[in-house]
Design a protein around this motif. Structure first.
Motif, PDB file in Angstrom:
ATOM      1  N   THR A  56       5.256 -10.307  -1.966  1.00 25.09           N
ATOM      2  CA  THR A  56       6.478  -9.415  -1.728  1.00 25.09           C
ATOM      3  C   THR A  56       6.422  -8.075  -2.616  1.00 25.09           C
ATOM      4  N   TYR A  57       7.194  -7.127  -1.750  1.00 25.95           N
ATOM      5  CA  TYR A  57       7.483  -5.983  -2.594  1.00 25.95           C
ATOM      6  C   TYR A  57       8.688  -5.169  -1.867  1.00 25.95           C
ATOM      7  N   HIS A  58       9.109  -3.954  -2.137  1.00 23.64           N
ATOM      8  CA  HIS A  58      10.279  -3.244  -1.787  1.00 23.64           C
ATOM      9  C   HIS A  58       9.767  -2.025  -0.673  1.00 23.64           C
ATOM     10  N   SER A  59      10.424  -2.132   0.366  1.00 25.32           N
ATOM     11  CA  SER A  59      10.061  -0.869   1.349  1.00 25.32           C
ATOM     12  C   SER A  59      10.201   0.420   0.963  1.00 25.32           C
ATOM     13  N   PRO A  60      10.875   0.955  -0.199  1.00 28.01           N
ATOM     14  CA  PRO A  60      10.930   2.419  -0.682  1.00 28.01           C
ATOM     15  C   PRO A  60       9.410   2.424  -1.226  1.00 28.01           C
ATOM     16  N   SER A  61       8.871   1.601  -1.667  1.00 31.36           N
ATOM     17  CA  SER A  61       7.438   1.924  -2.419  1.00 31.36           C
ATOM     18  C   SER A  61       6.381   2.353  -1.386  1.00 31.36           C
ATOM     19  N   LEU A  62       6.637   2.331  -0.255  1.00 26.38           N
ATOM     20  CA  LEU A  62       5.836   2.902   0.993  1.00 26.38           C
ATOM     21  C   LEU A  62       5.973   4.487   1.058  1.00 26.38           C
ATOM     22  N   ALA A  63       6.977   5.131   0.409  1.00 22.52           N
ATOM     23  CA  ALA A  63       6.840   6.466   0.216  1.00 22.52           C
ATOM     24  C   ALA A  63       7.007   7.055  -1.314  1.00 22.52           C
ATOM     25  N   ALA A  64       6.206   7.730  -1.635  1.00 22.50           N
ATOM     26  CA  ALA A  64       6.183   8.263  -3.030  1.00 22.50           C
ATOM     27  C   ALA A  64       7.332   8.763  -3.440  1.00 22.50           C
ATOM     28  N   GLY A  65       7.761   8.214  -4.750  1.00 26.09           N
ATOM     29  CA  GLY A  65       8.820   8.934  -5.496  1.00 26.09           C
ATOM     30  C   GLY A  65      10.035   7.868  -5.540  1.00 26.09           C
ATOM     31  N   HIS A  66      10.151   6.960  -4.704  1.00 27.47           N
ATOM     32  CA  HIS A  66      11.234   6.186  -4.495  1.00 27.47           C
ATOM     33  C   HIS A  66      11.291   4.919  -5.504  1.00 27.47           C
ATOM     34  N   THR A  67      10.374   4.336  -6.200  1.00 30.65           N
ATOM     35  CA  THR A  67      10.357   3.345  -6.926  1.00 30.65           C
ATOM     36  C   THR A  67       9.390   3.743  -8.391  1.00 30.65           C
ATOM     37  N   PRO A  68       9.763   2.907  -9.471  1.00 29.09           N
ATOM     38  CA  PRO A  68       8.793   3.284 -10.440  1.00 29.09           C
ATOM     39  C   PRO A  68       7.391   2.898 -10.216  1.00 29.09           C
ATOM     40  N   TYR A  69       7.070   1.981  -9.181  1.00 30.12           N
ATOM     41  CA  TYR A  69       5.670   1.630  -8.983  1.00 30.12           C
ATOM     42  C   TYR A  69       4.903   2.700  -8.142  1.00 30.12           C
ATOM     43  N   VAL A  70       5.496   3.629  -7.283  1.00 30.91           N
ATOM     44  CA  VAL A  70       4.588   4.678  -6.495  1.00 30.91           C
ATOM     45  C   VAL A  70       5.584   5.922  -6.728  1.00 30.91           C
ATOM     46  N   ARG A  71       5.126   6.847  -7.818  1.00 30.21           N
ATOM     47  CA  ARG A  71       5.593   8.011  -8.116  1.00 30.21           C
ATOM     48  C   ARG A  71       4.707   9.194  -7.509  1.00 30.21           C
ATOM     49  N   ASN A  72       3.562   9.063  -6.913  1.00 27.19           N
ATOM     50  CA  ASN A  72       2.879  10.132  -6.368  1.00 27.19           C
ATOM     51  C   ASN A  72       1.836   9.519  -5.054  1.00 27.19           C
ATOM     52  N   LYS A  73       1.120  10.343  -4.718  1.00 28.01           N
ATOM     53  CA  LYS A  73       0.194  10.049  -3.597  1.00 28.01           C
ATOM     54  C   LYS A  73      -0.865   9.197  -4.083  1.00 28.01           C
ATOM     55  N   ALA A  74      -1.302   9.540  -5.231  1.00 33.41           N
ATOM     56  CA  ALA A  74      -2.363   8.614  -5.691  1.00 33.41           C
ATOM     57  C   ALA A  74      -1.870   7.242  -5.938  1.00 33.41           C
ATOM     58  N   ASP A  75      -0.601   7.151  -6.385  1.00 37.56           N
ATOM     59  CA  ASP A  75      -0.133   5.622  -6.621  1.00 37.56           C
ATOM     60  C   ASP A  75       0.089   4.960  -5.481  1.00 37.56           C
ATOM     61  N   LEU A  76       0.378   5.810  -4.286  1.00 36.52           N
ATOM     62  CA  LEU A  76       0.800   5.098  -3.060  1.00 36.52           C
ATOM     63  C   LEU A  76      -0.917   4.757  -2.302  1.00 36.52           C
ATOM     64  N   GLU A  77      -1.785   5.497  -2.662  1.00 35.18           N
ATOM     65  CA  GLU A  77      -3.017   5.054  -2.057  1.00 35.18           C
ATOM     66  C   GLU A  77      -3.550   3.628  -2.937  1.00 35.18           C
ATOM     67  N   ALA A  78      -3.313   3.732  -4.137  1.00 32.73           N
ATOM     68  CA  ALA A  78      -3.613   2.438  -4.787  1.00 32.73           C
ATOM     69  C   ALA A  78      -2.907   1.398  -4.504  1.00 32.73           C
ATOM     70  N   PHE A  79      -1.533   1.553  -4.304  1.00 32.87           N
ATOM     71  CA  PHE A  79      -0.756   0.440  -3.885  1.00 32.87           C
ATOM     72  C   PHE A  79      -1.097  -0.237  -2.578  1.00 32.87           C
ATOM     73  N   LEU A  80      -1.404   0.604  -1.368  1.00 33.45           N
ATOM     74  CA  LEU A  80      -2.087   0.056  -0.157  1.00 33.45           C
ATOM     75  C   LEU A  80      -3.421  -0.341  -0.250  1.00 33.45           C
ATOM     76  N   ASP A  81      -4.338   0.051  -1.118  1.00 28.76           N
ATOM     77  CA  ASP A  81      -5.371  -0.753  -1.487  1.00 28.76           C
ATOM     78  C   ASP A  81      -5.277  -1.978  -2.031  1.00 28.76           C
ATOM     79  N   THR A  82      -4.462  -2.204  -2.949  1.00 30.87           N
ATOM     80  CA  THR A  82      -3.983  -3.309  -3.530  1.00 30.87           C
ATOM     81  C   THR A  82      -3.475  -4.535  -2.399  1.00 30.87           C
ATOM     82  N   LEU A  83      -2.959  -4.133  -1.164  1.00 31.90           N
ATOM     83  CA  LEU A  83      -2.596  -4.977  -0.536  1.00 31.90           C
ATOM     84  C   LEU A  83      -3.855  -5.222   0.348  1.00 31.90           C
ATOM     85  N   ASP A  84      -4.690  -4.137   0.603  1.00 36.88           N
ATOM     86  CA  ASP A  84      -5.670  -4.538   1.705  1.00 36.88           C
ATOM     87  C   ASP A  84      -6.826  -5.287   0.886  1.00 36.88           C
ATOM     88  N   ARG A  85      -7.006  -5.367  -0.502  1.00 38.53           N
ATOM     89  CA  ARG A  85      -7.914  -6.158  -1.050  1.00 38.53           C
ATOM     90  C   ARG A  85      -7.542  -7.536  -1.420  1.00 38.53           C
TER      91      ARG A  85
END
Length: 336
Positions: free
Chosen positions: A279-308
């Motif tokens: 599970t996760y929160h939908s705003p994490s798919l756009a940088a800057g809306h949650t503490p977990y995804v603050r920028n583009k690099a965070d977003l790419e890492a987030f998506l990579d975590t899903l994929d892996r």
């Protein structure tokens, strides 16, 4: 759902392939560090969900978007999610954020951010309005529910039965939200269970959360002690986590990395777990809306975590994808 004496645990065959569900808390954007406000109803991040959908498609995963009132009532978010639902690429459930869900009859405060703390009448009214809004705008009545902030209460079960829900996904095992008035799940484990007044009225599918490390066999008993005021004062949870003696891990890319996901999954498998909830929160798919995804690099890492993780689960473990609604159907057919 909180009266454990009435629960009927579901034990799945240990020779069956592990199952994976993906549940997305689909909600408005707001600053997590500021007080709740009825004014926070923007849902621009819904347009970014396609990044994850591309990953889901590679692994045959149909996620369940549990949506709250701002998402369910805004044309732009409906325009994104409804075609996915109609194409069979996702399912739609309900997610109640009281502070942005009508009727607006309660004080906006921390205690009332947990829907289960509202009066039975107000919790019912808010969930009824949300349910009917989803049915009206999506053409299907939701049967899967996740309380905002995991905030189920003493009246939630009866309300869910009354409104025709079949599955709840609000429970976070081994975890308490009591510091600011939320529910206490410390005695709840990872196994799904039946609950409700009627026989097999409702299915609980807990979020996957558990322990890893040498002390994991007694983690359920030990963690409340080490995470109490004394344990926190000497940073005991962090010490035990870094030493790998005892970690409490949630199956989410928000706060846990791929290595932790693997450790948790393998630990739960050895304990007999056969169905997992990611599970996760939908705003994490756009940088800057949650503490977990603050920028583009965070977003790419987030998506990579899903994929892996999905690659690990499907290809290394031989797992299979399902949804809460499909799992409920499977259980009811097998017991018919």
């Amino acid at each position: 759902m909180l009266e454990q004496a009435t629960h009927k645990q579901i034990d799945l065959p240990q020779d069956s392939a592990p199952l994976l569900t993906v549940i997305i808390d689909t909600e408005e954007e707001f600053d997590w560090d500021k007080p709740f406000s009825r004014e926070n109803v923007a849902v621009e991040s819904i347009a970014a969900q396609h990044r994850a959908q591309e990953i889901f498609a590679r692994y045959g995963i149909v996620p369940t978007y549990v949506i709250d009132y701002p998402v369910a009532s805004t044309e732009s978010s409906i325009a994104v999610l409804k075609p996915l639902m109609e194409a069979g690429a996702c399912e739609i459930g309900a997610h109640l954020h009281p502070w942005v869900s009508p009727p607006y009859d309660e004080e906006v405060c921390m205690l009332n951010s947990y829907p289960g703390n509202l009066t039975a009448e107000l919790e019912r009214s808010k969930l009824t309005e949300l349910t009917e809004t989803i049915e009206r705008n999506f053409g299907r009545r939701p049967t899967v529910y996740k309380a905002g902030r995991y905030g189920v209460g003493p009246n939630t079960s009866a309300i869910l039965e009354e409104l025709g829900y079949k599955v709840d996904v609000s429970v976070v095992p081994y975890t308490a939200f009591t510091d600011d008035g939320g529910p206490d799940f410390r005695d709840f484990a990872f196994q799904p269970y039946w609950f409700g007044k009627k026989e097999k009225a409702l299915l609980e599918l807990p979020l996957s959360c558990g322990f890893y490390g040498a002390l994991s066999p007694i983690g359920q008993q030990l963690f409340p002690l080490i995470s109490g005021s004394l344990g926190l004062s000497v940073r005991l949870p962090g010490i035990l986590s870094r030493s790998r003696m005892l970690e409490r891990i949630r199956l989410s890319p928000e706060g846990a990395n791929h290595a932790e996901h693997r450790r948790l999954t393998k630990s739960l498998l050895t304990q007999g777990c056969r169905i997992f909830s990611f599970t996760y929160h939908s705003p994490s798919l756009a940088a800057g809306h949650t503490p977990y995804v603050r920028n583009k690099a965070d977003l790419e890492a987030f998506l990579d975590t899903l994929d892996r993780y999905f690659d690990f689960f499907m290809n290394e473990l031989g797992g299979q994808a399902t949804t809460p609604a499909q799992f409920h159907g499977q259980l009811t057919r097998s017991s018919a």
